[in-house]
Design an enzyme around this catalytic site. Structure first.
Site, short mmCIF file in Angstrom:
data_model
loop_
_atom_site.label_atom_id
_atom_site.label_comp_id
_atom_site.label_asym_id
_atom_site.label_seq_id
_atom_site.Cartn_x
_atom_site.Cartn_y
_atom_site.Cartn_z
N GLY A 21 15.49 85.89 55.79
CA GLY A 21 15.05 86.87 56.59
C GLY A 21 14.37 86.37 57.75
N SER A 25 8.86 89.22 56.69
CA SER A 25 9.86 89.93 55.87
C SER A 25 9.58 89.73 54.20
CB SER A 25 11.45 89.45 55.95
OG SER A 25 11.38 88.19 55.72
N THR A 28 8.08 84.26 51.72
CA THR A 28 7.35 83.41 50.83
C THR A 28 6.41 84.13 49.62
OG1 THR A 28 6.53 82.10 52.82
CG2 THR A 28 5.27 81.92 51.08
N GLU A 94 9.64 77.39 54.07
CA GLU A 94 9.95 77.27 55.52
C GLU A 94 11.05 76.07 55.72
OE1 GLU A 94 8.41 78.75 57.72
OE2 GLU A 94 6.53 79.66 56.90
N CYS A 153 10.39 100.62 66.35
CA CYS A 153 10.77 102.09 65.79
C CYS A 153 10.75 102.20 64.40
CB CYS A 153 12.29 102.22 66.37
SG CYS A 153 13.29 101.06 65.29
ZN ZN Z 1 13.80 99.07 66.10
#
Ligand code: ZN
Length: 193
Positions: A21, A25, A28, A94, A153
C-alpha cells in the site's frame, strides 16, 4: 481482516504473504500484528529490513505508532537466506528497497516450508510499481492491500505524493515529505506541477 494459518509447515508447505500500500497505510502495523500472533503461537520469528532504512531505531521494525519488534538490517536480499536459520516465520519490512533478488529469496524460503510475510510500498512517489514488490505480488499466495486516507478529501488513498523537489527514487521521510492521496487528488497535484 486477514486470518492467518499459524500451524507449523513442512518442506514445500510454506507460503508468501504480501502486505502492500501507500505510505501511512498501516503496512508495518499489519506486519507486526501478524508476527506477534505467530510468536504467541510459539513460532520462531526472524525479521529483516534493508540497511538503507535508517529512520528510527536501527535494530527494530518500528511502525509509526511505536509498536516495534527487533529486526536485523541486511545489505542484500541474498543475505536473508544465510541468516534465516531455524525459523518458522520470516518477516521483511520496507521490502521495496531490496534488490530484484528478493522475490527469488522469498520463494526459496517458502519452498523450504517457511511462512514469509513481506511488507512494502507497491508504488513509488510517481505512482509507478516499486522495486521487487510487483513480482512478489505475482508469486505470493496472499496479497493484502492496505489504504491510507487522502489528506485532501478524506477518500481512500493509495498514492504517496512527494511534495518536495527531488527526482531520486529513494528519499526517506515522513509527513515532512510525503502525503497520501486518492487518484483524483493525485492527478490534480500532478497537473499543477
Ligand atoms: Zn482525495
Amino acid at each position: 481482516m486477514f486470518l492467518e494459518n499459524t500451524t507449523k509447515q513442512s518442506i514445500g508447505g510454506g507460503w508468501i504473504e504480501v502486505i502492500c500500500g501507500s505510505m501511512f497505510s498501516g503496512k508495518t502495523e499489519e506486519l507486526i500484528r501478524r508476527l506477534r500472533r505467530a510468536k504467541i503461537a510459539r513460532q520462531r520469528v526472524e525479521i529483516f529490513k534493508p540497511a538503507i532504512d535508517t529512520r528510527y531505531d536501527k535494530e527494530a521494525v518500528v511502525s509509526h505508532d511505536e509498536t516495534s519488534i527487533k529486526s536485523t538490517p541486511v545489505q542484500a536480499a541474498s543475505q536473508i537466506i544465510l541468516l534465516a536459520n531455524d525459523v518458522d516465520v520470516v518477516g521483511i519490512d520496507e521490502a521495496q528497497f531490496f534488490d530484484d533478488e528478493l522475490s527469488n529469496v522469498c520463494n526459496l524460503l517458502a519452498n523450504d516450508g517457511i511462512r514469509v510475510i513481506v511488507a512494502g510500498l507497491d508504488m513509488d512517489f510517481r505512482g509507478k510499481p516499486f522495486g521487487p514488490i510487483p513480482s512478489l505480488m505475482s508469486s505470493a499466495e496472499y496479497v493484502t492491500k492496505v489504504h491510507a486516507i487522502c489528506m485532501e478529501c478524506g477518500s481512500l488513498a493509495h498514492y504517496s505524493h512527494r511534495f518536495v523537489e527531488s527526482e531520486s527514487l529513494v528519499l526517506l521521510g515522513e509527513t515532512d515529505r510525503y502525503v497520501p492521496l486518492c487518484r483524483k487528488c493525485f492527478l490534480k497535484k500532478k497537473k499543477v506541477k
